[in-house]
Design a protein around this motif. Structure first.
Motif, mmCIF file in Angstrom:
data_model
loop_
_atom_site.group_PDB
_atom_site.id
_atom_site.type_symbol
_atom_site.label_atom_id
_atom_site.label_comp_id
_atom_site.label_asym_id
_atom_site.label_seq_id
_atom_site.Cartn_x
_atom_site.Cartn_y
_atom_site.Cartn_z
ATOM 1 N N LEU A 180 0.823 -1.207 0.000
ATOM 2 C CA LEU A 180 0.000 0.000 0.000
ATOM 3 C C LEU A 180 0.862 1.265 0.000
ATOM 4 O O LEU A 180 0.506 2.274 -0.609
ATOM 5 C CB LEU A 180 -0.943 0.014 1.203
ATOM 6 N N ALA A 181 1.991 1.187 0.661
ATOM 7 C CA ALA A 181 2.882 2.356 0.740
ATOM 8 C C ALA A 181 3.442 2.744 -0.621
ATOM 9 O O ALA A 181 3.892 3.880 -0.804
ATOM 10 C CB ALA A 181 4.020 2.082 1.719
ATOM 11 N N THR A 182 3.422 1.824 -1.576
ATOM 12 C CA THR A 182 3.934 2.137 -2.915
ATOM 13 C C THR A 182 2.899 2.853 -3.773
ATOM 14 O O THR A 182 3.232 3.354 -4.850
ATOM 15 C CB THR A 182 4.373 0.849 -3.643
ATOM 16 N N LEU A 183 1.638 2.896 -3.323
ATOM 17 C CA LEU A 183 0.568 3.496 -4.109
ATOM 18 C C LEU A 183 0.440 4.986 -3.825
ATOM 19 O O LEU A 183 0.949 5.498 -2.831
ATOM 20 C CB LEU A 183 -0.763 2.800 -3.784
ATOM 21 N N SER A 184 -0.252 5.664 -4.691
ATOM 22 C CA SER A 184 -0.528 7.078 -4.462
ATOM 23 C C SER A 184 -1.496 7.223 -3.284
ATOM 24 O O SER A 184 -2.172 6.258 -2.900
ATOM 25 C CB SER A 184 -1.142 7.706 -5.713
ATOM 26 N N LYS A 185 -1.576 8.400 -2.740
ATOM 27 C CA LYS A 185 -2.437 8.635 -1.579
ATOM 28 C C LYS A 185 -3.897 8.318 -1.900
ATOM 29 O O LYS A 185 -4.602 7.698 -1.082
ATOM 30 C CB LYS A 185 -2.308 10.085 -1.118
ATOM 31 N N SER A 186 -4.361 8.706 -3.078
ATOM 32 C CA SER A 186 -5.757 8.466 -3.442
ATOM 33 C C SER A 186 -6.048 6.972 -3.602
ATOM 34 O O SER A 186 -7.115 6.490 -3.214
ATOM 35 C CB SER A 186 -6.096 9.207 -4.737
ATOM 36 N N HIS A 187 -5.078 6.225 -4.168
ATOM 37 C CA HIS A 187 -5.273 4.787 -4.326
ATOM 38 C C HIS A 187 -5.255 4.081 -2.973
ATOM 39 O O HIS A 187 -6.034 3.139 -2.747
ATOM 40 C CB HIS A 187 -4.202 4.194 -5.243
ATOM 41 N N ARG A 188 -4.369 4.513 -2.069
ATOM 42 C CA ARG A 188 -4.351 3.906 -0.734
ATOM 43 C C ARG A 188 -5.683 4.120 -0.033
ATOM 44 O O ARG A 188 -6.219 3.200 0.605
ATOM 45 C CB ARG A 188 -3.219 4.500 0.114
ATOM 46 N N LYS A 189 -6.216 5.306 -0.178
ATOM 47 C CA LYS A 189 -7.497 5.629 0.458
ATOM 48 C C LYS A 189 -8.604 4.732 -0.098
ATOM 49 O O LYS A 189 -9.435 4.200 0.662
ATOM 50 C CB LYS A 189 -7.826 7.096 0.225
ATOM 51 N N GLU A 190 -8.615 4.536 -1.410
ATOM 52 C CA GLU A 190 -9.650 3.715 -2.035
ATOM 53 C C GLU A 190 -9.506 2.252 -1.614
ATOM 54 O O GLU A 190 -10.509 1.571 -1.329
ATOM 55 C CB GLU A 190 -9.572 3.851 -3.548
ATOM 56 N N PHE A 191 -8.266 1.751 -1.579
ATOM 57 C CA PHE A 191 -8.040 0.363 -1.162
ATOM 58 C C PHE A 191 -8.539 0.150 0.265
ATOM 59 O O PHE A 191 -9.194 -0.858 0.560
ATOM 60 C CB PHE A 191 -6.553 0.027 -1.261
ATOM 61 N N ARG A 192 -8.202 1.066 1.148
ATOM 62 C CA ARG A 192 -8.592 0.899 2.548
ATOM 63 C C ARG A 192 -10.108 1.014 2.715
ATOM 64 O O ARG A 192 -10.701 0.335 3.560
ATOM 65 C CB ARG A 192 -7.844 1.910 3.405
ATOM 66 N N ARG A 193 -10.727 1.872 1.922
ATOM 67 C CA ARG A 193 -12.183 1.990 1.981
ATOM 68 C C ARG A 193 -12.841 0.661 1.570
ATOM 69 O O ARG A 193 -13.772 0.189 2.239
ATOM 70 C CB ARG A 193 -12.662 3.118 1.058
ATOM 71 N N CYS A 194 -12.350 0.064 0.506
ATOM 72 C CA CYS A 194 -12.901 -1.217 0.055
ATOM 73 C C CYS A 194 -12.679 -2.311 1.095
ATOM 74 O O CYS A 194 -13.562 -3.157 1.318
ATOM 75 C CB CYS A 194 -12.257 -1.614 -1.274
ATOM 76 N N ALA A 195 -11.508 -2.305 1.741
ATOM 77 C CA ALA A 195 -11.223 -3.310 2.768
ATOM 78 C C ALA A 195 -12.182 -3.158 3.949
ATOM 79 O O ALA A 195 -12.663 -4.158 4.510
ATOM 80 C CB ALA A 195 -9.778 -3.183 3.232
ATOM 81 N N GLN A 197 -15.221 -1.938 3.832
ATOM 82 C CA GLN A 197 -16.539 -2.395 3.402
ATOM 83 C C GLN A 197 -16.620 -3.923 3.407
ATOM 84 O O GLN A 197 -17.644 -4.502 3.769
ATOM 85 C CB GLN A 197 -16.839 -1.858 2.002
ATOM 86 N N LEU A 198 -15.530 -4.570 3.002
ATOM 87 C CA LEU A 198 -15.506 -6.035 3.018
ATOM 88 C C LEU A 198 -15.569 -6.546 4.450
ATOM 89 O O LEU A 198 -16.326 -7.473 4.766
ATOM 90 C CB LEU A 198 -14.240 -6.532 2.321
ATOM 91 N N ASP A 199 -14.774 -5.931 5.343
ATOM 92 C CA ASP A 199 -14.775 -6.343 6.747
ATOM 93 C C ASP A 199 -16.137 -6.105 7.405
ATOM 94 O O ASP A 199 -16.539 -6.850 8.303
ATOM 95 C CB ASP A 199 -13.693 -5.583 7.521
ATOM 96 N N ALA A 200 -16.823 -5.067 6.954
ATOM 97 C CA ALA A 200 -18.122 -4.731 7.551
ATOM 98 C C ALA A 200 -19.247 -5.610 7.004
ATOM 99 O O ALA A 200 -20.395 -5.503 7.463
ATOM 100 C CB ALA A 200 -18.441 -3.266 7.285
ATOM 101 N N GLY A 201 -18.939 -6.462 6.044
ATOM 102 C CA GLY A 201 -19.951 -7.356 5.507
ATOM 103 C C GLY A 201 -20.770 -6.778 4.381
ATOM 104 O O GLY A 201 -21.780 -7.371 3.966
#
Length: 286
Positions: A180-195, A197-201
């Motif tokens: 994740l640290a290799t990605l741009s700030k916007s991509h990191r934010k999107e990845f974490r948001r999706c994670a 949502q997945l964790d929340a079911g």
């Protein structure tokens, strides 16, 4: 060639079935050099209804020390009007196998290259005459093939290197956060948001197994074809050979524990797939 080494050319995978485990050991986990991947490719692309396709001939060039398989060049010969008799890697063409190469260990690479060079420039000219050696879908930094090309040039062969499409790789050796640290700030934010949502079911992750494989496979093909057709393209699975080969390969690798076929649905719409992923791993699960 060192006197204790010998080359044998097999024109039938059945003759090497007893060496399957050793072959795959020399493939170093690369699914595109796996014995059964190549065998299935030949069954679908080198044969018609069990009979060899016109102009196609299997050429499994194997290197031995005694009864021990030291290396192999998984090739086939194809006769065409434009190129004459060309030797090519199994798995090339529309299947687009990646990282194709000679099978050998680093310790026996020099011997393997030397033996294959000797065969190409001496024995093959009489037993399997060839006009072109086509090394497609190979990594530019491949040591064995680089040595082979140089050795053939030293024997008077003409070589031409042309860049092809890039093969994309993601380094996950440092773990998820390091990636994740290799990605741009916007991509990191999107990845974490999706994670989250997945964790929340909000989304449900499904993984193919022997019981639901057909369902997963149909979903994969449907999403792929709809995507390509939306771009005005027919899609890979419009090819009957491509579709039949991948279905057979997927079933084989699933049984071997090397297929990762998964899909995601929204919890609110469990019947509607949002994305499907299809890839292979090596025997160690990488």
């Amino acid at each position: 060639m060192p006197t204790e080494l010998r080359i044998a050319v097999c024109q039938d995978f059945a003759a090497l079935q007893g060496q399957r485990a050793r072959w795959n050991q020399l493939a170093h986990g690369n699914p595109f050099l796996d014995f059964d991947w190549l065998r299935l490719w030949w069954d679908h692309y080198g044969r018609n209804d069990g009979r060899p396709r016109p102009g196609h001939q299997l050429q499994l060039v194997t290197l031995w020390r005694g009864e021990t398989l030291l290396g192999a060049a998984p090739w086939y010969a194809r006769q065409t009007l434009g190129e004459g008799r060309a030797l090519r890697f199994l798995g090339n063409g529309e299947v687009c196998g990646d990282y194709l190469s000679l099978l050998c260990s680093p310790e026996t690479r020099d011997d393997a290259v030397y033996a294959v060079t000797e065969w190409l420039t001496q024995d093959a000219l009489h037993s399997v005459p060839w006009d072109l050696l086509e090394l497609n879908n190979v990594p530019g930094e491949d040591a064995a093939l680089s040595q082979l090309v140089l050795a053939l040039q030293a024997r008077g062969a003409w070589a031409e290197a042309l860049p092809q499409q890039s093969t994309w790789r993601i380094d996950l050796s440092g773990g998820w956060e390091a990636y994740l640290a290799t990605l741009s700030k916007s991509h990191r934010k999107e990845f974490r948001r999706c994670a989250r949502q997945l964790d929340a079911g909000e989304y449900v992750y499904h993984k193919a197994d022997a019981q639901n494989f057909t369902q997963a496979w149909d979903l994969f093909i449907d999403l792929h074809m709809r995507r390509r057709q939306s771009l005005g393209e027919p899609g890979c699975f419009a090819s009957r050979r491509f579709a039949a080969f991948h279905a057979a390969a997927a079933r084989h690798f699933l049984a071997a524990g090397r297929l990762e076929l998964s899909w995601i649905t929204a919890a609110a719409e469990p019947e509607r797939p949002l994305a499907v992923e299809y890839h292979f791993g090596d025997p160690a699960g990488n």
